[in-house]
Enzyme design. Structure first.
Site, mmCIF file in Angstrom:
data_model
loop_
_atom_site.group_PDB
_atom_site.id
_atom_site.type_symbol
_atom_site.label_atom_id
_atom_site.label_comp_id
_atom_site.label_asym_id
_atom_site.label_seq_id
_atom_site.Cartn_x
_atom_site.Cartn_y
_atom_site.Cartn_z
ATOM 1 N N HIS A 271 2.655 -8.536 -13.802
ATOM 2 C CA HIS A 271 3.118 -9.434 -12.720
ATOM 3 C C HIS A 271 4.645 -9.484 -12.754
ATOM 4 C CE1 HIS A 271 2.994 -12.563 -9.790
ATOM 5 N NE2 HIS A 271 2.528 -13.559 -10.502
ATOM 6 N N HIS A 312 0.379 -2.080 -6.295
ATOM 7 C CA HIS A 312 0.279 -3.483 -5.890
ATOM 8 C C HIS A 312 -1.145 -3.754 -5.427
ATOM 9 C CE1 HIS A 312 1.150 -7.309 -3.935
ATOM 10 N NE2 HIS A 312 2.248 -7.317 -4.653
ATOM 11 N N ASP A 369 9.447 -4.987 -8.014
ATOM 12 C CA ASP A 369 10.086 -4.932 -9.339
ATOM 13 C C ASP A 369 10.777 -3.614 -9.620
ATOM 14 O OD1 ASP A 369 7.274 -6.782 -10.189
ATOM 15 O OD2 ASP A 369 9.317 -7.539 -10.320
HETATM 16 C C1 SDX Z 1 4.124 -8.365 -8.818
HETATM 17 O O1 SDX Z 1 0.222 -10.189 -6.379
HETATM 18 C C2 SDX Z 1 1.447 -10.199 -6.050
HETATM 19 O O2 SDX Z 1 1.800 -10.450 -4.903
HETATM 20 C C3 SDX Z 1 2.425 -9.922 -7.172
HETATM 21 C C4 SDX Z 1 3.891 -9.831 -6.774
HETATM 22 C C5 SDX Z 1 4.425 -11.156 -6.321
HETATM 23 O O3 SDX Z 1 5.438 -11.157 -5.598
HETATM 24 O O4 SDX Z 1 3.898 -12.203 -6.772
HETATM 25 O O5 SDX Z 1 4.047 -8.885 -5.731
HETATM 26 C C6 SDX Z 1 4.759 -9.406 -7.960
HETATM 27 O O6 SDX Z 1 3.438 -8.715 -9.749
HETATM 28 C C7 SDX Z 1 4.280 -6.906 -8.452
HETATM 29 C C8 SDX Z 1 3.462 -5.957 -9.384
HETATM 30 C C9 SDX Z 1 4.290 -5.728 -10.639
HETATM 31 N N1 SDX Z 1 3.486 -4.950 -11.647
HETATM 32 C C10 SDX Z 1 3.781 -3.704 -11.949
HETATM 33 O O7 SDX Z 1 4.638 -3.018 -11.399
HETATM 34 C C11 SDX Z 1 2.970 -3.163 -13.132
HETATM 35 C C12 SDX Z 1 2.431 -1.766 -12.785
HETATM 36 N N2 SDX Z 1 1.425 -1.894 -11.752
HETATM 37 C C13 SDX Z 1 0.032 -1.970 -12.145
HETATM 38 O O8 SDX Z 1 -0.185 -2.666 -13.330
HETATM 39 C C14 SDX Z 1 -0.888 -2.328 -10.990
HETATM 40 O O9 SDX Z 1 -0.537 -1.527 -9.951
HETATM 41 C C15 SDX Z 1 -0.958 -3.757 -10.493
HETATM 42 C C16 SDX Z 1 -1.228 -4.715 -11.590
HETATM 43 C C17 SDX Z 1 0.293 -4.143 -9.805
HETATM 44 C C18 SDX Z 1 -2.118 -3.827 -9.489
HETATM 45 O O10 SDX Z 1 -3.284 -3.625 -10.186
HETATM 46 P P1 SDX Z 1 -4.699 -3.505 -9.420
HETATM 47 O O11 SDX Z 1 -4.608 -3.913 -8.007
HETATM 48 O O12 SDX Z 1 -5.716 -4.169 -10.275
HETATM 49 O O13 SDX Z 1 -4.897 -1.970 -9.364
HETATM 50 P P2 SDX Z 1 -5.698 -1.150 -10.442
HETATM 51 O O14 SDX Z 1 -5.156 -1.475 -11.802
HETATM 52 O O15 SDX Z 1 -7.137 -1.340 -10.183
HETATM 53 O O16 SDX Z 1 -5.246 0.349 -10.100
HETATM 54 C C19 SDX Z 1 -5.971 1.147 -9.196
HETATM 55 C C20 SDX Z 1 -5.807 2.569 -9.743
HETATM 56 C C21 SDX Z 1 -6.278 2.735 -11.189
HETATM 57 O O17 SDX Z 1 -6.608 4.088 -11.349
HETATM 58 P P3 SDX Z 1 -8.196 4.532 -11.214
HETATM 59 O O18 SDX Z 1 -8.970 3.650 -12.192
HETATM 60 O O19 SDX Z 1 -8.574 4.244 -9.778
HETATM 61 O O20 SDX Z 1 -8.223 5.999 -11.568
HETATM 62 O O21 SDX Z 1 -4.412 2.909 -9.768
HETATM 63 C C22 SDX Z 1 -3.994 3.124 -11.107
HETATM 64 C C23 SDX Z 1 -5.028 2.479 -12.003
HETATM 65 O O22 SDX Z 1 -5.079 3.146 -13.290
HETATM 66 N N3 SDX Z 1 -2.696 2.470 -11.248
HETATM 67 C C24 SDX Z 1 -1.644 2.992 -11.873
HETATM 68 C C25 SDX Z 1 -0.614 2.057 -11.707
HETATM 69 N N4 SDX Z 1 -1.072 1.018 -11.018
HETATM 70 C C26 SDX Z 1 -2.352 1.273 -10.735
HETATM 71 N N5 SDX Z 1 -1.488 4.168 -12.563
HETATM 72 C C27 SDX Z 1 -0.250 4.390 -13.076
HETATM 73 N N6 SDX Z 1 0.792 3.519 -12.957
HETATM 74 C C28 SDX Z 1 0.648 2.356 -12.280
HETATM 75 N N7 SDX Z 1 1.662 1.524 -12.160
#
Ligand code: SDX
Length: 435
Positions: A271, A312, A369
């Site tokens: 997050h 996201h 971010d």
């Molecule tokens: C914020 O919710 C909000 O609005 C949050 C926010 C706000 O203003 O409040 O916008 C602020 O929190 C932004 C997000 C910051 N986090 C990151 O940058 C951390 C990296 N991102 C990931 O951890 C992830 O993308 C999330 C947590 C942001 C979202 O997670 P989801 O929606 O649960 O997605 P997921 O984990 O189910 O991913 C779907 C697929 C998976 O692969 P498969 O299982 O389908 O093969 O995408 C992959 C994940 O492994 N994946 C990534 C990835 N993010 C998702 N693979 C590599 N790198 C990544 N960053």
């Protein structure tokens, strides 16, 4: 009929018994309609199951709308692009709290009210003294915001509109002072008292970077960039930390304690903690030559490495805030005459990732971010302070969402259910009889 009720329905059939259930459909002013399942358990004996709330609306809200497919983010109907380029953080705070952009008199009064709440009780200084100087700033913020809930007993009746408003103003004003004090404490420098002759962003920069030994003039480029960064982080619908604040607040808990809970949730690297993780990731990657290796690691399910600042839950084409920040990166670094190789590395990482099917297929794009840390580094903030800045700005959203919830006539405590998968009932086993 309320403003969201429709004549539309969903019919659910229990295929085992053939029974049919009619569920009402509600429609908002924007975004997908919702199936109202509030009577589902009473009528069907079934719960729904949505552990990370991927398809669950937790509340009605008039504050922020996000369209993840179109990359739309708007606050009370105003686009984030317009607000970031034409408004100010104090105007956006007023907009989120009260529903409209302030006129001149309203803006002046609101800014005055916030300014005159920026000082914190002198006893708060002692909360800092308990932390090690090398404590993570977010750990300190969790503690001192929680400590703030022990003050202001004159404004804790959350059902009194005036007390609710003064709590909101105190939180928005004081979180900036606490954030600056946190930075000073980790440096071992004395706290700087707020100044009432400065704007919100100028005052925060002054409290953060000034020292008693000499005059400090706030750089207008930094003040403008700070204000824009605060706007971009102000509110974002029902994200994890906002949902934390709402759930804590639904028990009628102390509003300062609810914001402390929001700070704790935001700290996570999934997050708000991602902005710090992005800079650490860029420093670990080091050069463009290493990008392919790290992209492979990001795709490897057995490797915990993730491309921080990418992906996201809602945005599936682009995060409009990232676009604004990417442009601001160029401007701020140019204005400051800083050539940070991390910016070029980040842009090359984005370019290569967005040509890679793994990221494109999963709709993983830079989020808010990805670029924010580069600007914050250029402005002189240590990486460990990045999420504190996010929390400072998001306090406006948390407070506005909390206020909206408390003002809901039908406020009830949030209490999710579960799918139990533990042991069935079994007799107690005395110690001597256990294997
Ligand atoms: C914020 O919710 C909000 O609005 C949050 C926010 C706000 O203003 O409040 O916008 C602020 O929190 C932004 C997000 C910051 N986090 C990151 O940058 C951390 C990296 N991102 C990931 O951890 C992830 O993308 C999330 C947590 C942001 C979202 O997670 P989801 O929606 O649960 O997605 P997921 O984990 O189910 O991913 C779907 C697929 C998976 O692969 P498969 O299982 O389908 O093969 O995408 C992959 C994940 O492994 N994946 C990534 C990835 N993010 C998702 N693979 C590599 N790198 C990544 N960053």
């Amino acid at each position: 009929m309320s403003d969201t009720e429709t004549n539309k329905t969903f019919t659910l059939t229990n295929d085992e018994t053939g029974e049919k259930y009619t569920l009402p459909v509600l429609e908002g002013s924007e975004g997908p309609p919702v199936v109202d399942i509030r009577k589902l358990y009473a009528e069907t004996g079934h719960f729904t199951f949505d552990p990370s709330f991927t398809a669950t609306g937790s509340c009605k809200s008039r504050l922020t709308f996000i369209d993840g497919e179109k990359g739309i983010l708007m606050h009370r109907g105003y686009s984030i692009e317009d607000l970031a380029s034409k408004s100010s953080f104090m105007e956006v705070a007023y907009l989120l709290l009260y529903g409209d952009l302030p006129n001149k008199a309203q803006k002046d009064k609101f800014e005055h009210d916030i300014t005159y709440h920026t000082m914190v009780h002198e006893q708060i200084n002692f909360f800092y003294r308990g932390f090690r100087r090398d404590a993570h700033p977010m750990a300190i913020m969790c503690g001192v915001m929680g400590g703030l809930s022990a003050f202001y007993h004159d404004s804790l009746d959350i059902y009194d509109p005036e007390q609710r408003e003064i709590s909101a103003h105190r939180l928005i004003a004081k979180v900036a002072t606490l954030a600056a004090m946190t930075h000073k404490y980790t440096l071992g420098q004395p706290f700087m008292y707020p100044r009432n002759d400065l704007s919100f962003a100028e005052n925060f920069l002054y409290m953060t970077f000034a020292v008693p030994a000499e005059p400090y003039k706030v750089n207008p480029v930094l003040a403008s960039a700070m204000d824009k960064i605060f706007i971009l982080h102000a509110d974002h619908e029902q994200n994890a930390s906002t949902s934390t604040v709402r759930l804590a607040g639904s028990s009628q808990a102390n509003p300062f304690a609810c914001i402390a809970a929001g700070i704790a949730s935001l700290w996570g690297p999934s997050h708000g903690g991602a902005n710090q993780a992005v800079l650490e990731m860029l420093d670990e990657i080091g050069s463009k030559d290493n990008i392919p290796e790290y992209l492979e690691r990001a795709k490897d399910k057995d490797d915990p490495f993730r491309l921080m600042g990418f992906g996201h839950r809602v945005y599936k084409n682009f995060d409009p805030r990232a676009n604004v920040l990417k442009k601001a990166c160029d401007e701020v670094l140019d204005d400051l005459g800083i050539d940070d190789p991390r910016l070029e590395l980040a842009m090359e990482l984005e370019r290569i990732a967005l040509e890679d099917p793994y990221f494109v297929d999963r709709k993983l794009f830079p989020n808010v971010d990805f670029y924010s840390g580069i600007i914050l580094k250029a402005m002189g903030f240590p990486t460990s302070m990045f999420t504190v800045l996010f929390a400072l700005a998001r306090t406006v959203g948390w407070v506005s969402q909390w206020k909206e919830m408390i003002e809901e006539p039908a406020l009830r405590i949030g209490r999710p259910r579960q799918l139990y998968t533990g042991p069935k009932s079994r007799p107690y086993v005395d110690l001597d009889d256990r294997k």
